[in-house]
Design a protein around this motif. Structure first.
Motif, PDB file in Angstrom:
ATOM      1  N   GLN A  28       0.847  -1.191   0.000  1.00 46.45           N
ATOM      2  CA  GLN A  28       0.000   0.000   0.000  1.00 46.45           C
ATOM      3  C   GLN A  28       0.885   1.245   0.000  1.00 46.45           C
ATOM      4  O   GLN A  28       2.022   1.208   0.476  1.00 46.45           O
ATOM      5  CB  GLN A  28      -0.895   0.022   1.248  1.00 46.45           C
ATOM      6  N   SER A  29       0.364   2.332  -0.534  1.00 45.52           N
ATOM      7  CA  SER A  29       1.086   3.599  -0.483  1.00 45.52           C
ATOM      8  C   SER A  29       1.388   3.942   0.973  1.00 45.52           C
ATOM      9  O   SER A  29       0.526   3.801   1.847  1.00 45.52           O
ATOM     10  CB  SER A  29       0.240   4.709  -1.115  1.00 45.52           C
ATOM     11  N   GLY A  30       2.616   4.362   1.246  1.00 50.26           N
ATOM     12  CA  GLY A  30       3.009   4.692   2.606  1.00 50.26           C
ATOM     13  C   GLY A  30       3.760   3.583   3.316  1.00 50.26           C
ATOM     14  O   GLY A  30       4.288   3.795   4.413  1.00 50.26           O
ATOM     15  N   ASN A  31       3.843   2.397   2.715  1.00 53.15           N
ATOM     16  CA  ASN A  31       4.585   1.291   3.323  1.00 53.15           C
ATOM     17  C   ASN A  31       6.088   1.560   3.326  1.00 53.15           C
ATOM     18  O   ASN A  31       6.604   2.292   2.482  1.00 53.15           O
ATOM     19  CB  ASN A  31       4.334  -0.005   2.560  1.00 53.15           C
ATOM     20  N   VAL A  32       6.758   0.944   4.304  1.00 56.98           N
ATOM     21  CA  VAL A  32       8.215   0.962   4.370  1.00 56.98           C
ATOM     22  C   VAL A  32       8.702  -0.383   3.822  1.00 56.98           C
ATOM     23  O   VAL A  32       8.257  -1.446   4.262  1.00 56.98           O
ATOM     24  CB  VAL A  32       8.711   1.163   5.810  1.00 56.98           C
ATOM     25  N   VAL A  33       9.615  -0.326   2.842  1.00 53.66           N
ATOM     26  CA  VAL A  33      10.040  -1.523   2.116  1.00 53.66           C
ATOM     27  C   VAL A  33      11.548  -1.717   2.232  1.00 53.66           C
ATOM     28  O   VAL A  33      12.318  -0.780   2.056  1.00 53.66           O
ATOM     29  CB  VAL A  33       9.655  -1.424   0.621  1.00 53.66           C
ATOM     30  N   LEU A  34      11.959  -2.952   2.532  1.00 55.80           N
ATOM     31  CA  LEU A  34      13.373  -3.323   2.520  1.00 55.80           C
ATOM     32  C   LEU A  34      13.593  -4.271   1.354  1.00 55.80           C
ATOM     33  O   LEU A  34      12.897  -5.289   1.228  1.00 55.80           O
ATOM     34  CB  LEU A  34      13.768  -4.006   3.838  1.00 55.80           C
ATOM     35  N   VAL A  35      14.551  -3.960   0.489  1.00 55.82           N
ATOM     36  CA  VAL A  35      14.902  -4.829  -0.637  1.00 55.82           C
ATOM     37  C   VAL A  35      16.254  -5.456  -0.313  1.00 55.82           C
ATOM     38  O   VAL A  35      17.277  -4.779  -0.292  1.00 55.82           O
ATOM     39  CB  VAL A  35      14.959  -4.054  -1.970  1.00 55.82           C
ATOM     40  N   ASN A  36      16.238  -6.764  -0.054  1.00 55.97           N
ATOM     41  CA  ASN A  36      17.461  -7.478   0.323  1.00 55.97           C
ATOM     42  C   ASN A  36      18.120  -8.045  -0.925  1.00 55.97           C
ATOM     43  O   ASN A  36      17.541  -8.852  -1.642  1.00 55.97           O
ATOM     44  CB  ASN A  36      17.119  -8.608   1.305  1.00 55.97           C
ATOM     45  N   GLY A  37      19.371  -7.607  -1.176  1.00 57.26           N
ATOM     46  CA  GLY A  37      20.058  -8.002  -2.402  1.00 57.26           C
ATOM     47  C   GLY A  37      19.581  -7.159  -3.569  1.00 57.26           C
ATOM     48  O   GLY A  37      19.215  -7.673  -4.617  1.00 57.26           O
ATOM     49  N   ALA A  38      19.620  -5.850  -3.376  1.00 56.05           N
ATOM     50  CA  ALA A  38      18.998  -4.923  -4.333  1.00 56.05           C
ATOM     51  C   ALA A  38      19.902  -4.511  -5.475  1.00 56.05           C
ATOM     52  O   ALA A  38      19.466  -3.776  -6.360  1.00 56.05           O
ATOM     53  CB  ALA A  38      18.517  -3.669  -3.596  1.00 56.05           C
ATOM     54  N   THR A  39      21.159  -4.964  -5.486  1.00 56.41           N
ATOM     55  CA  THR A  39      22.095  -4.456  -6.497  1.00 56.41           C
ATOM     56  C   THR A  39      21.981  -5.167  -7.835  1.00 56.41           C
ATOM     57  O   THR A  39      22.563  -4.722  -8.823  1.00 56.41           O
ATOM     58  CB  THR A  39      23.546  -4.550  -5.992  1.00 56.41           C
ATOM     59  N   GLY A  40      21.248  -6.273  -7.911  1.00 53.08           N
ATOM     60  CA  GLY A  40      21.020  -6.944  -9.181  1.00 53.08           C
ATOM     61  C   GLY A  40      19.976  -6.216 -10.004  1.00 53.08           C
ATOM     62  O   GLY A  40      19.335  -5.264  -9.535  1.00 53.08           O
ATOM     63  N   ILE A  41      19.766  -6.675 -11.228  1.00 51.13           N
ATOM     64  CA  ILE A  41      18.823  -6.006 -12.130  1.00 51.13           C
ATOM     65  C   ILE A  41      17.428  -5.944 -11.533  1.00 51.13           C
ATOM     66  O   ILE A  41      16.801  -4.881 -11.475  1.00 51.13           O
ATOM     67  CB  ILE A  41      18.779  -6.726 -13.491  1.00 51.13           C
ATOM     68  N   THR A  42      16.920  -7.094 -11.077  1.00 53.50           N
ATOM     69  CA  THR A  42      15.550  -7.119 -10.571  1.00 53.50           C
ATOM     70  C   THR A  42      15.417  -6.331  -9.280  1.00 53.50           C
ATOM     71  O   THR A  42      14.402  -5.675  -9.045  1.00 53.50           O
ATOM     72  CB  THR A  42      15.074  -8.569 -10.372  1.00 53.50           C
ATOM     73  N   GLY A  43      16.454  -6.369  -8.444  1.00 51.14           N
ATOM     74  CA  GLY A  43      16.426  -5.579  -7.213  1.00 51.14           C
ATOM     75  C   GLY A  43      16.373  -4.088  -7.500  1.00 51.14           C
ATOM     76  O   GLY A  43      15.659  -3.335  -6.830  1.00 51.14           O
ATOM     77  N   ARG A  44      17.120  -3.644  -8.513  1.00 50.81           N
ATOM     78  CA  ARG A  44      17.100  -2.234  -8.895  1.00 50.81           C
ATOM     79  C   ARG A  44      15.715  -1.826  -9.390  1.00 50.81           C
ATOM     80  O   ARG A  44      15.236  -0.731  -9.093  1.00 50.81           O
ATOM     81  CB  ARG A  44      18.143  -1.976  -9.987  1.00 50.81           C
ATOM     82  N   ILE A  45      15.066  -2.726 -10.141  1.00 46.72           N
ATOM     83  CA  ILE A  45      13.709  -2.433 -10.613  1.00 46.72           C
ATOM     84  C   ILE A  45      12.738  -2.434  -9.447  1.00 46.72           C
ATOM     85  O   ILE A  45      11.811  -1.612  -9.390  1.00 46.72           O
ATOM     86  CB  ILE A  45      13.285  -3.453 -11.684  1.00 46.72           C
ATOM     87  N   ALA A  46      12.937  -3.332  -8.480  1.00 48.72           N
ATOM     88  CA  ALA A  46      12.056  -3.388  -7.311  1.00 48.72           C
ATOM     89  C   ALA A  46      12.069  -2.062  -6.547  1.00 48.72           C
ATOM     90  O   ALA A  46      11.021  -1.596  -6.072  1.00 48.72           O
ATOM     91  CB  ALA A  46      12.468  -4.527  -6.383  1.00 48.72           C
ATOM     92  N   VAL A  47      13.249  -1.462  -6.425  1.00 48.40           N
ATOM     93  CA  VAL A  47      13.353  -0.167  -5.741  1.00 48.40           C
ATOM     94  C   VAL A  47      12.511   0.878  -6.472  1.00 48.40           C
ATOM     95  O   VAL A  47      11.744   1.644  -5.859  1.00 48.40           O
ATOM     96  CB  VAL A  47      14.825   0.285  -5.654  1.00 48.40           C
ATOM     97  N   GLN A  48      12.619   0.897  -7.789  1.00 42.33           N
ATOM     98  CA  GLN A  48      11.897   1.896  -8.577  1.00 42.33           C
ATOM     99  C   GLN A  48      10.390   1.644  -8.570  1.00 42.33           C
ATOM    100  O   GLN A  48       9.590   2.586  -8.500  1.00 42.33           O
ATOM    101  CB  GLN A  48      12.436   1.897 -10.007  1.00 42.33           C
ATOM    102  N   ILE A  49       9.988   0.373  -8.613  1.00 39.96           N
ATOM    103  CA  ILE A  49       8.554   0.062  -8.589  1.00 39.96           C
ATOM    104  C   ILE A  49       7.965   0.369  -7.222  1.00 39.96           C
ATOM    105  O   ILE A  49       6.836   0.862  -7.119  1.00 39.96           O
ATOM    106  CB  ILE A  49       8.315  -1.406  -9.002  1.00 39.96           C
ATOM    107  N   ALA A  50       8.716   0.087  -6.153  1.00 41.36           N
ATOM    108  CA  ALA A  50       8.242   0.441  -4.810  1.00 41.36           C
ATOM    109  C   ALA A  50       7.991   1.940  -4.722  1.00 41.36           C
ATOM    110  O   ALA A  50       7.030   2.395  -4.098  1.00 41.36           O
ATOM    111  CB  ALA A  50       9.259  -0.003  -3.763  1.00 41.36           C
TER     112      ALA A  50
END
Length: 323
Positions: free
Chosen positions: A130-152
């Motif tokens: 939901q909007s306003g959530n706090v998100v931790l991306v573990n292992g974010a330096t790979g391609i999909t992790g980088r996209i996960a940061v942007q989508i979050a």
């Protein structure tokens, strides 16, 4: 037609002649393929080691699980097809096809969807972000992790925390939307202490995990409750680059309001898979066309498939084969 073909299980794909596919079903359409990305999924399926192919009897097979190209009417589309896409022609089912918007090039449209599947599906359906959530991306330096940061960020994350080992990539993640960076090079105690501090300051709602293994053990340990009420956190695992198993204390589950699940092929419902093509990929294509999501690519022509198959691709880039 020309295609990238695996003739023996585990062998390198070859640029070769292959029979052109024929439309035999009423709901199918023919695509003139212009580009297709090569992912870990494609390499695992080509080797026969992926869980979706390990029991198959191998026959000469075209590699690739998705691609982009033109329909007969000139429309630009992205399509998903596990029967092979790195070829001049491929069959597509319109239910697993997305129109490519103006302003989005073939290379980006080919590279993005797999990373979207590996991030947006977890955030949307497994974590219920939901909007306003706090998100931790573990292992974010790979391609999909980088996209996960942007989508979050697109989904309205209030705060995004990232972990990883590549220090340069961790710095770049700040430009992509990360608010906190925690290096996996820290000692175990320092890593757990930092995660605990962040969780105390701004309780983490969602953990999207790409590496599993010891880092997840440390994150769960940092979340462990003390017998009082704890914050609800959903941990969704998508990959196992740091090991496929972990040790998990039952005390953590009893003392912590945490939900652990996974996201990947076979875990999504039919309705969720349908929404991937009707809703999620179109939304993220529009975000990419608007400059809100970026992905870097390394391009090669199909006739060079043997040379690039096992080549080292620069960190953070997706290999795209031009056809």
């Amino acid at each position: 037609m020309k295609a990238a073909v695996v003739f023996a299980k585990g062998s390198i794909p070859q640029y070769a002649d292959f029979a052109e596919p024929e439309v035999t079903m009423e709901h199918e359409v023919l695509v003139s393929v212009k580009a297709a990305s090569i992912k870990n999924l494609d390499k695992a399926r080509a080797s026969g080691k992926h869980y979706s192919t390990e029991n198959d009897v191998h026959q000469p097979t075209i590699i690739g699980s998705d691609g982009v190209g033109y329909l007969e009417d000139g429309s630009k589309v992205y399509f998903f097809n596990k029967k092979g896409t790195v070829a001049e022609k491929a069959i597509a089912n319109p239910k697993m096809m997305v129109t490519i918007p103006q302003g989005l090039d073939f290379s980006t449209a080919a590279a993005l969807p797999n990373a979207i599947m590996g991030s947006a599906m977890a955030l949307k359906f497994r974590a219920g972000m939901q909007s306003g959530n706090v998100v931790l991306v573990n292992g974010a330096t790979g391609i999909t992790g980088r996209i996960a940061v942007q989508i979050a960020k697109v989904y309205g994350a209030q705060k995004i925390i990232v972990t990883g080992r590549n220090e340069e990539s961790l710095k770049e993640l700040r430009d992509l939307g990360a608010d906190e960076v925690v290096s996996l090079h820290l000692s175990d105690e320092d890593f757990k202490k930092r995660i605990k501090e962040i969780h105390s300051e701004s309780p983490i709602d969602i953990v999207i995990d790409y590496i599993w293994g010891h880092s997840v053990e440390m994150i769960l340990s940092a979340f462990k409750g003390d017998g009082t009420f704890s914050h609800k956190t959903k941990l969704v695992t998508i990959g196992g680059m740091s090991g496929d198993t972990i040790q998990l204390s039952s005390q953590i589950l009893r003392a912590t309001d945490i939900q652990i699940s996974g996201s990947g092929l076979g875990s999504w419902t039919e309705e969720e898979s349908g929404r991937l093509f009707s809703e999620i990929i179109p939304e993220m294509f529009q975000a990419a066309a608007a400059g809100k999501i970026k992905i870097e690519t390394e391009e090669a022509d199909i006739e060079n498939i043997e040379a690039v198959w096992n080549a080292e691709i620069p960190s953070g880039k997706r290999l795209v084969i031009r056809i």
